[in-house]
Write a protein that holds these residues in place. Structure first.
Motif, mmCIF file in Angstrom:
data_model
loop_
_atom_site.group_PDB
_atom_site.id
_atom_site.type_symbol
_atom_site.label_atom_id
_atom_site.label_comp_id
_atom_site.label_asym_id
_atom_site.label_seq_id
_atom_site.Cartn_x
_atom_site.Cartn_y
_atom_site.Cartn_z
ATOM 1 N N PHE A 227 0.822 -1.203 0.000
ATOM 2 C CA PHE A 227 0.000 0.000 0.000
ATOM 3 C C PHE A 227 0.865 1.265 0.000
ATOM 4 O O PHE A 227 0.588 2.230 -0.745
ATOM 5 N N LEU A 228 1.902 1.255 0.815
ATOM 6 C CA LEU A 228 2.779 2.431 0.858
ATOM 7 C C LEU A 228 3.470 2.660 -0.488
ATOM 8 O O LEU A 228 3.565 3.794 -0.970
ATOM 9 N N HIS A 229 3.971 1.597 -1.098
ATOM 10 C CA HIS A 229 4.750 1.742 -2.319
ATOM 11 C C HIS A 229 3.875 2.085 -3.518
ATOM 12 O O HIS A 229 4.226 2.978 -4.314
ATOM 13 N N ASP A 230 2.775 1.377 -3.637
ATOM 14 C CA ASP A 230 2.003 1.499 -4.873
ATOM 15 C C ASP A 230 0.897 2.547 -4.779
ATOM 16 O O ASP A 230 0.559 3.170 -5.791
ATOM 17 N N ASN A 231 0.329 2.710 -3.616
ATOM 18 C CA ASN A 231 -0.804 3.624 -3.495
ATOM 19 C C ASN A 231 -0.440 4.972 -2.859
ATOM 20 O O ASN A 231 -0.866 6.020 -3.333
ATOM 21 N N ALA A 232 0.305 4.896 -1.763
ATOM 22 C CA ALA A 232 0.673 6.148 -1.089
ATOM 23 C C ALA A 232 1.908 6.787 -1.699
ATOM 24 O O ALA A 232 2.157 7.984 -1.502
ATOM 25 N N GLY A 233 2.723 6.016 -2.428
ATOM 26 C CA GLY A 233 3.936 6.561 -3.033
ATOM 27 C C GLY A 233 4.958 6.953 -1.996
ATOM 28 O O GLY A 233 5.605 7.993 -2.109
ATOM 29 N N LEU A 234 5.147 6.079 -0.975
ATOM 30 C CA LEU A 234 6.073 6.374 0.113
ATOM 31 C C LEU A 234 7.023 5.213 0.347
ATOM 32 O O LEU A 234 6.712 4.058 0.022
ATOM 33 N N VAL A 235 8.132 5.556 0.920
ATOM 34 C CA VAL A 235 9.098 4.560 1.401
ATOM 35 C C VAL A 235 9.085 4.639 2.906
ATOM 36 O O VAL A 235 9.169 5.731 3.484
ATOM 37 N N LEU B 118 1.627 -1.786 10.820
ATOM 38 C CA LEU B 118 2.823 -1.019 10.466
ATOM 39 C C LEU B 118 2.738 0.379 11.068
ATOM 40 O O LEU B 118 1.733 1.063 10.955
ATOM 41 N N SER B 119 3.815 0.764 11.723
ATOM 42 C CA SER B 119 3.897 2.090 12.337
ATOM 43 C C SER B 119 5.337 2.605 12.185
ATOM 44 O O SER B 119 6.081 2.129 11.326
ATOM 45 N N GLY B 120 5.754 3.550 13.044
ATOM 46 C CA GLY B 120 7.140 4.060 12.976
ATOM 47 C C GLY B 120 7.463 4.790 11.706
ATOM 48 O O GLY B 120 8.495 4.528 11.048
ATOM 49 N N LEU B 121 6.585 5.697 11.296
ATOM 50 C CA LEU B 121 6.755 6.417 10.020
ATOM 51 C C LEU B 121 7.507 7.729 10.190
ATOM 52 O O LEU B 121 7.295 8.673 9.419
ATOM 53 N N ALA B 122 8.418 7.776 11.155
ATOM 54 C CA ALA B 122 9.162 9.038 11.346
ATOM 55 C C ALA B 122 10.112 9.321 10.193
ATOM 56 O O ALA B 122 10.444 10.489 9.917
ATOM 57 N N PHE B 123 10.594 8.271 9.476
ATOM 58 C CA PHE B 123 11.553 8.469 8.374
ATOM 59 C C PHE B 123 10.937 8.150 7.016
ATOM 60 O O PHE B 123 11.654 7.906 6.046
ATOM 61 N N LEU C 187 17.128 6.440 -2.443
ATOM 62 C CA LEU C 187 15.885 6.291 -1.681
ATOM 63 C C LEU C 187 14.820 5.676 -2.585
ATOM 64 O O LEU C 187 14.121 6.382 -3.318
ATOM 65 N N THR C 188 14.753 4.334 -2.549
ATOM 66 C CA THR C 188 13.798 3.611 -3.395
ATOM 67 C C THR C 188 12.947 2.680 -2.517
ATOM 68 O O THR C 188 13.274 2.386 -1.356
ATOM 69 N N THR C 189 11.879 2.230 -3.130
ATOM 70 C CA THR C 189 10.990 1.293 -2.401
ATOM 71 C C THR C 189 11.651 -0.052 -2.175
ATOM 72 O O THR C 189 11.273 -0.796 -1.262
ATOM 73 N N PHE C 190 12.664 -0.406 -2.974
ATOM 74 C CA PHE C 190 13.321 -1.702 -2.794
ATOM 75 C C PHE C 190 14.151 -1.731 -1.506
ATOM 76 O O PHE C 190 14.534 -2.816 -1.052
ATOM 77 N N ALA C 191 14.441 -0.556 -0.962
ATOM 78 C CA ALA C 191 15.163 -0.534 0.309
ATOM 79 C C ALA C 191 14.323 -1.157 1.413
ATOM 80 O O ALA C 191 14.835 -1.846 2.303
ATOM 81 N N ASP C 192 13.020 -0.944 1.355
ATOM 82 C CA ASP C 192 12.131 -1.560 2.363
ATOM 83 C C ASP C 192 12.100 -3.081 2.213
ATOM 84 O O ASP C 192 11.977 -3.808 3.211
ATOM 85 N N MET C 193 12.272 -3.603 0.985
ATOM 86 C CA MET C 193 12.236 -5.048 0.786
ATOM 87 C C MET C 193 13.500 -5.699 1.352
ATOM 88 O O MET C 193 13.454 -6.823 1.874
ATOM 89 N N PHE C 194 14.654 -4.982 1.255
ATOM 90 C CA PHE C 194 15.860 -5.508 1.885
ATOM 91 C C PHE C 194 15.688 -5.538 3.412
ATOM 92 O O PHE C 194 16.077 -6.509 4.070
ATOM 93 N N SER C 195 15.109 -4.486 3.963
ATOM 94 C CA SER C 195 14.863 -4.461 5.405
ATOM 95 C C SER C 195 13.888 -5.568 5.799
ATOM 96 O O SER C 195 14.012 -6.180 6.878
ATOM 97 N N LEU C 196 12.924 -5.889 4.922
ATOM 98 C CA LEU C 196 11.975 -6.963 5.217
ATOM 99 C C LEU C 196 12.676 -8.311 5.277
ATOM 100 O O LEU C 196 12.334 -9.163 6.118
#
Length: 967
Positions: free
Chosen positions: A181-189, A208-213, A262-271
């Protein structure tokens, strides 16, 4: 410290005004302290996130000790700004996988922050830390959770921990959906995907929380209001800022840190690093750099320190095969373009199992077709035992209950819900918190009228009735009475017979939960009404079986012969109806049964059997036994059924007999009372003329009578019971021509009009009147030729009877010209005569009633009335009573044939030698009946005897002649 944080909240705070915040810490998530709260208006539960500014100065994570005030102020402002950004980002994002914000963030009086979100129970970092503590302490049970949760009823308990593989799979699936949802709909990392950024709510969902960054990716084509971050600033850790507020490099992507992309794939590495931490022991990331960028760079300089498949991704425990072979190689790759997206992660082999597929289907349940929903619910009950307990309680059960709004699925959903309750070790809590309120809402609050048929509602009610044993075991009496008993009444009052039958059958499960007053005052009247109004024989039988249960019986199969069943009845007697209700309510209902079907009769027999154990003896005798006899004579009963009725009748009759015997023995003290003492008032005496007595009559006398033979019979009532003829009488009967036999009922001669008149007067019945002798003038005897009794003539043809000492010879008076006065006072020279009423001093009389002295004996009779005027001596006795009817009398010496005078007849002249004596006696009898003086009666008699003393010329036709002429 936490209490101080709450005190720092301003009094004017909207959150503090509208919510009741608990002082017990629920969980921690980064810099936030989470407390449970309830909205004052609705009582609904929420969680309050609180940040206390004073925590910035505590511990090693505080600001530098020797910083300037302005620098310290800037740090505090920066921290507050990051936390505000996190809360405001939650307010902008609405997704099932993202923490839901209820109240926006606001500053407190002490400079802190707070906001209200959906209720959460823990953070993922806290759960992993507690699991590490348990494993170090010896596995599960080694150390309990330090976090305490509070139930809806106020009960505080330790938080339950269960992080198994299915829970991990489910959580990762939910997190990946939020990332999508964040990547495709909200356009956020997200930018900082760590265990602190994942919260677990009351339904065991990962949020999911912790959206300070969080920041838009570079480049981004989706417009957003969230300000992008500057990687140069966030990647340089500031020692003045707490680590919980800074970017965690242990879960950061290399293209984030090393390449500044700063890309959405960074979140997938963290996952991918998060997946390894969930299976690792301790539960940490395989990359540990302690917030040092240089240390992070050294990790990626060596292939041994980089998590790969060759080193098992630096996990101390084996990873799932699907995760290690198919998922992690595409998540922890160095090149971002080779990494899988969040959508591809959800479709990987790691989630290809029945349990995860079930959860995924349930999450998309509203979008499924009705046919797919029904098929899913029918198959779900088979796989439920494979789910972890926490998943069933927190994920499956709430999701199923949410779909109860679909009426077509009520029965299927309740099937699965009660199955889950039965599988949970804490099923009581889950039922009372989740299931019971829903049941009341569906079947009581929003229910239609009971008379309206609703197939879907009836199907759901049937499931509830069938699961009453599970319900009764998971709630107390008050909860059952308030919420479940109305549902039970709805089933009883339903127009569907099968539903009523199921409710009545389940009555043994309901009774132990209820108190006596509820059973008698609420439950019994409903069942009695159903029993009396139903036209169904099956419901009649079920109603009678329900009465057996209500009366403390064991059901239709109870025969009262098993000792164990008797003990069970005694143990549950407090739930049975009282004796008054059984006698005054249940028995009349049984009496009102119109049908005579054997099944109904036998069911009623079981009720009577139970009631007969406690009913009063009088009630059993007067009410139950007649009812049992009436039912037992039903021609539709077979032999076995009839014998069952007779067995109960005999048993109850024996009980009544024993109780009555004991009661009478206690009243009389064991003495036996004569049977004739209490019914003597029933002796009324005989009525004159109502009996026919033989009175000494023999067959010979009767034969002589009917053949016309002569028979001398003493028919005088004065001597018929104790008079025997003298020799003179026998001689007189021989001299005379053969007379016509006469009896006491014979018609008197026509030549005796006086006797005839007296005879007619006496036909009403013989009466004996005792005269007053004091009013009778004494008569003086006159010595005449008749003073001496006549001697009988010798006759050789007739037998000579032996003289009888105590008999009066009336025949001797007939041969004399002047009869003697039998009532005259005798003179000294007079010879005593035998009197049946007289008693002699020299020879006792055979008459038992004689009380006269010897001076009262009969002497000569006088016709001169002037000579009779002489004072009566004081020695004269009173008149004696005549003998009773049926007293023995002496028979004649000639024939031995004697008939007693029947009641109501008068004297005859036969045996007296003429009509004068008869007339005199008749006059005496008439005088006695009319109550006249004794003197007049005797004068009339004496006159008649002197004037009519003549031998008879012609015998009139007697009673025997009339009888012969009649024949």
């Amino acid at each position: 410290m936490f209490a101080n944080a709450l005190k720092s909240i301003g009094a004017s705070s909207n959150i503090n005004t509208n919510y009741s915040i608990s002082s017990t810490l629920t969980a921690t998530a980064g810099p936030w302290k989470i407390y449970s709260a309830k909205r004052k208006a609705t009582g609904k539960e929420y969680s309050v996130f609180v940040f206390d500014k004073k925590t910035l100065d505590a511990g090693n994570n505080g600001l530098g000790g020797r910083q300037s005030a302005s620098s310290q102020k800037r740090v505090v402002e920066e921290v507050v700004e990051r936390l505000k950004k996190e809360a405001s980002s939650l307010a902008r994002l609405r997704h099932p996988g993202v923490l839901e914000l209820v109240e926006p963030v606001e500053e407190t009086r002490g400079g802190g922050l707070q906001f209200v979100a959906e209720p959460v129970t823990a953070s993922l970092s806290g759960l992993l830390q507690e699991k590490d503590d348990q494993e170090r302490g010896g596995g599960f049970g080694g150390r309990s959770s330090r976090y305490v949760t509070e139930d809806a009823n106020g009960t505080r308990r330790r938080r339950e921990l269960e992080i198994d593989e299915l829970e991990i799979q489910k959580g990762l699936l939910q997190v990946s959906k939020a990332l999508e949802f964040l990547h495709d709909n909200a356009g956020l990392v997200h930018g900082n995907l760590t265990p602190d950024a994942i919260l677990v709510n009351a339904k065991s969902d990962w949020k999911l929380s912790g959206l300070a960054f969080c920041s838009p990716p570079e480049p981004s084509t989706i417009p957003t209001t969230i300000q992008p971050i500057i990687l140069g600033e966030v990647l340089n850790p500031d020692p003045r800022i707490p680590r919980t507020v800074q970017l965690n490099l242990d879960y950061a992507s290399p293209d984030f840190v090393l390449d500044n992309n700063l890309t959405t794939f960074a979140d997938m590495f963290s996952l991918g690093l998060l997946c390894i931490a969930l299976y690792n022991s301790p539960h940490r990331s395989p990359i540990e750099c302690n917030t040092s960028i240089s240390a992070y760079k050294r990790v990626f300089q060596s292939s041994q320190s980089v998590p790969t498949a060759t080193n098992n991704y630096l996990s101390s425990r084996p990873l799932p095969k699907e995760l290690g072979q198919h998922v992690l190689p595409r998540l922890l790759t160095r090149r971002p373009a080779q990494r899988m997206t969040a959508k591809e992660f959800q479709e990987s082999e790691y989630f290809n199992n029945v349990l995860i597929s079930t959860i995924r289907f349930l999450e998309g349940f509203p979008a499924k077709t009705p046919n797919e929903k029904q098929q899913f619910l029918r198959g779900l009950i088979k796989v439920l035992p494979n789910f972890p307990k926490s998943v069933m309680e927190k994920k499956l059960l709430p999701a199923l209950l949410e779909e109860l709004k679909d009426k077509e699925l009520i029965s299927l959903i309740l099937h699965n819900a009660f199955k889950i309750i039965g599988l949970l070790p804490a099923g009581r809590r889950a039922f009372n918190e989740k299931v019971r309120p829903k049941l009341k809402e569906i079947f009581v609050t929003n229910a239609k009228q009971p008379q309206e048929k609703d197939a879907n509602r009836d199907a759901g009610l049937m499931i509830v009735i069938e699961q009453l044993s599970v319900i009764a075991g998971n709630c107390n009496g008050k909860e059952f009475k308030d919420d479940i008993l109305p549902i039970f009444y709805t089933a009883l009052e339903s127009p569907t017979p099968s539903l009523i039958n199921a409710a009545l059958t389940s009555l043994p499960v309901v009774l132990p939960v209820l108190d006596f007053s509820t059973i008698k005052g609420e439950l019994f009247p409903v069942i009695a009404t159903i029993f009396s109004k139903t036209n169904s024989l099956a419901i009649k039988v079920r109603g009678l079986e329900a009465f057996v249960t209500l009366c403390g019986g064991a059901g239709s199969g109870d025969d009262g012969l098993d000792g164990l069943a008797t003990e069970q009845k005694k143990a549950t007697s407090s739930t049975a109806l009282d004796k008054f209700t059984m006698q005054e309510k249940i028995i009349p209902l049984i009496k009102a049964i119109k049908t005579r079907e054997p099944a109904v009769m036998m069911a009623a027999l079981n009720v009577l059997k139970v009631v007969g154990r406690v009913a009063d003896g009088d009630f059993v005798a007067l009410e139950m036994l007649p009812l049992l006899w009436s039912m037992s004579l039903n021609p539709q009963l077979n032999l076995r059924e009839f014998q069952a009725f007779m067995e109960l009748i005999k048993s109850l009759s024996s009980r009544v007999e024993d109780e009555q015997t004991k009661k009478l023995q206690e009243l009389t003290g064991g003495a036996v009372t004569s049977p004739g003492l209490k019914d003597d008032f029933l002796s009324f005496g005989a009525i004159a003329g109502s009996s026919l007595e033989a009175n000494g009559t023999s067959e010979t006398d009767f034969e002589a009578l009917v053949k016309g033979r002569a028979s001398t019979t003493n028919t005088n009532p004065l001597d018929s019971w104790d008079t025997k003829p003298s020799a003179a009488s026998s001689s007189s009967s021989v001299r005379n021509s053969t007379p016509t036999p006469t009896f006491s009922w014979s018609t008197p001669p026509v030549s005796s009009p006086v006797a005839t008149s007296h005879l007619k007067a006496q036909t009403g019945g013989f009466r004996t009147v005792t005269p007053d002798l004091a009013a009778i003038q004494p008569m003086a005897p006159t010595i005449t030729q008749f003073s001496q009794p006549l001697q009988p003539q010798s006759n050789t043809t007739s037998p000579q009877p032996q003289p009888q000492p105590a008999s009066f010879n009336w025949s001797s008076a007939s041969s004399a010209t002047t009869p003697s006065n039998i009532w005259a006072t005798p003179s000294a020279s007079a010879q005593p005569a035998s009197n049946v009423w007289a008693s002699s001093t020299t020879q006792p009389s055979p008459n038992a009633w004689a009380s006269q002295p010897s001076t009262s004996a009969f002497s000569s009779l006088s016709l001169n009335q002037q000579q009779q005027q002489r004072p009566q001596p004081t020695t004269s006795s009173s008149f004696a009573l005549p003998p009773p009817p049926g007293a023995p009398s002496a028979s004649s010496g000639n024939s031995g044939f004697s008939l007693s005078r029947p009641p109501g007849t008068s004297f005859t002249t036969s045996g007296l030698g003429g009509t004068s004596n008869m007339n005199s006696l008749a006059s005496l009898g008439a005088a006695n009946r009319t109550g006249t003086g004794m003197g007049m009666s005797m004068n009339s008699m004496m006159g008649g005897m002197s004037q009519q003393q003549k031998p008879p010329q012609q015998q009139p036709k007697g009673g025997l002649d009339k009888y012969e002429s009649l024949l």
